[in-house]
Design a protein around this motif. Structure first.
Motif, PDB file in Angstrom:
ATOM      1  N   UNK A 115      49.160  44.543  51.051  1.00 28.52           N
ATOM      2  CA  UNK A 115      49.133  44.687  49.607  1.00 28.52           C
ATOM      3  C   UNK A 115      50.516  44.956  49.027  1.00 28.52           C
ATOM      4  N   UNK A 116      50.665  44.659  47.722  1.00 24.78           N
ATOM      5  CA  UNK A 116      51.921  44.887  47.020  1.00 24.78           C
ATOM      6  C   UNK A 116      51.619  45.213  45.566  1.00 24.78           C
ATOM      7  N   UNK A 117      52.250  46.259  45.052  1.00 18.79           N
ATOM      8  CA  UNK A 117      52.062  46.687  43.669  1.00 18.79           C
ATOM      9  C   UNK A 117      53.200  46.176  42.805  1.00 18.79           C
ATOM     10  N   UNK A 118      52.853  45.653  41.623  1.00 11.93           N
ATOM     11  CA  UNK A 118      53.836  45.136  40.671  1.00 11.93           C
ATOM     12  C   UNK A 118      53.875  46.071  39.468  1.00 11.93           C
ATOM     13  N   UNK A 171      45.957  33.314  52.254  1.00  8.59           N
ATOM     14  CA  UNK A 171      44.782  33.787  51.515  1.00  8.59           C
ATOM     15  C   UNK A 171      45.186  35.000  50.686  1.00  8.59           C
ATOM     16  N   UNK A 172      45.374  34.799  49.383  1.00 14.90           N
ATOM     17  CA  UNK A 172      45.913  35.843  48.524  1.00 14.90           C
ATOM     18  C   UNK A 172      45.008  36.037  47.311  1.00 14.90           C
ATOM     19  N   UNK A 173      44.917  37.284  46.860  1.00 14.96           N
ATOM     20  CA  UNK A 173      44.094  37.636  45.705  1.00 14.96           C
ATOM     21  C   UNK A 173      44.906  38.487  44.740  1.00 14.96           C
ATOM     22  N   UNK A 174      44.323  38.703  43.563  1.00 15.95           N
ATOM     23  CA  UNK A 174      44.957  39.488  42.497  1.00 15.95           C
ATOM     24  C   UNK A 174      44.023  40.623  42.098  1.00 15.95           C
ATOM     25  N   UNK A 175      44.623  41.775  41.739  1.00 17.29           N
ATOM     26  CA  UNK A 175      43.809  42.915  41.316  1.00 17.29           C
ATOM     27  C   UNK A 175      44.578  43.734  40.289  1.00 17.29           C
ATOM     28  N   UNK A 228      40.188  43.648  49.012  1.00 22.92           N
ATOM     29  CA  UNK A 228      41.058  43.650  50.187  1.00 22.92           C
ATOM     30  C   UNK A 228      40.298  43.312  51.464  1.00 22.92           C
ATOM     31  N   UNK A 229      38.993  43.530  51.471  1.00 21.58           N
ATOM     32  CA  UNK A 229      38.192  43.174  52.645  1.00 21.58           C
ATOM     33  C   UNK A 229      37.973  41.672  52.746  1.00 21.58           C
ATOM     34  N   UNK A 230      38.145  40.968  51.631  1.00 20.44           N
ATOM     35  CA  UNK A 230      37.870  39.533  51.584  1.00 20.44           C
ATOM     36  C   UNK A 230      39.115  38.662  51.702  1.00 20.44           C
ATOM     37  N   UNK A 288      43.587  38.250  52.756  1.00 22.08           N
ATOM     38  CA  UNK A 288      44.668  38.699  53.633  1.00 22.08           C
ATOM     39  C   UNK A 288      45.789  39.397  52.878  1.00 22.08           C
ATOM     40  N   UNK A 289      46.006  38.997  51.635  1.00 22.38           N
ATOM     41  CA  UNK A 289      47.052  39.584  50.794  1.00 22.38           C
ATOM     42  C   UNK A 289      46.468  39.866  49.414  1.00 22.38           C
ATOM     43  N   UNK A 290      46.875  40.998  48.816  1.00 22.81           N
ATOM     44  CA  UNK A 290      46.446  41.320  47.454  1.00 22.81           C
ATOM     45  C   UNK A 290      47.660  41.775  46.644  1.00 22.81           C
ATOM     46  N   UNK A 291      47.895  41.094  45.528  1.00 19.54           N
ATOM     47  CA  UNK A 291      48.905  41.510  44.559  1.00 19.54           C
ATOM     48  C   UNK A 291      48.209  42.398  43.530  1.00 19.54           C
ATOM     49  N   UNK A 292      48.658  43.630  43.407  1.00 21.24           N
ATOM     50  CA  UNK A 292      48.063  44.603  42.484  1.00 21.24           C
ATOM     51  C   UNK A 292      49.028  44.825  41.331  1.00 21.24           C
ATOM     52  N   UNK A 293      48.572  44.535  40.110  1.00 21.15           N
ATOM     53  CA  UNK A 293      49.434  44.698  38.940  1.00 21.15           C
ATOM     54  C   UNK A 293      49.119  45.983  38.197  1.00 21.15           C
ATOM     55  N   UNK A 294      50.162  46.679  37.762  1.00 20.59           N
ATOM     56  CA  UNK A 294      49.973  47.874  36.960  1.00 20.59           C
ATOM     57  C   UNK A 294      49.792  47.557  35.492  1.00 20.59           C
TER      58      UNK A 294
END
Length: 228
Positions: free
Chosen positions: A4-7, A33-37, A108-110, A112-118
């Motif tokens: 994961x990575x926080x922006x 495999x990347x997602x956004x949150x 995150x369970x679904x 491989x990578x999740x970009x988390x935006x503030x």
């Protein structure tokens, strides 16, 4: 579980969603495999049926070309274009940390990578009246490393260094800086880049020009290495 990575950003309207979209697109285009949150989104429009459109999620989904459902991208969506703590005071449905964490764990369970935006800058309050939640609390709870999005222009040295110093004092790990609204060859912006690197010790990972569809100066492999 995902990496994961926080922006975060030096303030609101700095281009965090655009940069988050570039990060997601870079990994997606590389076949990862990347997602956004995003925990909470404010300032959203309504559909004809009265439901709210999570605008940031829609932008990232369409810009990056990912198939992730918008419903999984954000548990709290508000209409008023104000801080989430105030939006929930006006509209109800206050942010709860357990909901934020549960929704994130499901994403995150679904993937491989999740970009988390503030939301806004790192000091933006997500909740206040019922449960006091700062963005830094989310970053701590989810154990996220961060990148800082900053405008390349006048005033950015102050904003970057203050954001860096606050996050450093709070024990929030940072991977680097992404300059948005960059003009190649601009003497001041080149100096801003050098001074921000000198005063924080963080690298400027990419300088982004308006309309860019890729991140300049950084490969997908290097982007992936920012995540943990």
């Amino acid at each position: 579980m995902s990496r994961n990575l926080f922006v975060t950003g030096t303030g609101t309207e700095i281009g965090k969603t655009y940069v988050a979209g570039l990060l997601v697109k870079t990994l997606h285009d590389a076949g990862l495999d990347v997602a956004y949150y995003k925990a909470a989104m404010s300032g959203n429009d309504r559909r004809a049926d009265g439901s709210l459109i999570p605008g940031d999620a829609l932008f990232v989904k369409e810009f990056a070309g990912i198939t992730q459902s918008m419903e999984s991208m954000c548990p709290y969506v508000y209409e008023h274009a104000v801080s989430p703590h105030l939006a929930s005071r006006l509209e109800g449905n206050p942010v709860r940390m357990e909901v934020v964490e549960k929704a994130f764990r499901e994403v995150s369970a679904e993937h491989d990578y999740v970009v988390v935006e503030g939301s806004g800058g790192i000091l933006c309050p997500l909740g206040y009246d019922e449960e006091r939640i700062q963005l830094e609390d989310v970053v701590h709870r989810l154990r996220l490393p961060s990148v800082i999005v900053a405008d390349a222009g006048l005033g950015t040295i102050n904003g970057v260094v203050l954001t860096y110093e606050y996050m450093r004092q709070k024990g929030l790990p940072m991977r680097g800086i992404l300059f948005n609204h960059y003009h190649e060859g601009d003497l001041m912006e080149e100096d801003n880049r050098n001074m921000c690197e000198e005063m924080t010790g963080l690298p400027v990972l990419s300088c982004i020009v308006k309309g860019d569809k890729t991140l300049a100066g950084i490969t997908a492999e290097q982007v992936a290495a920012l995540f943990s």
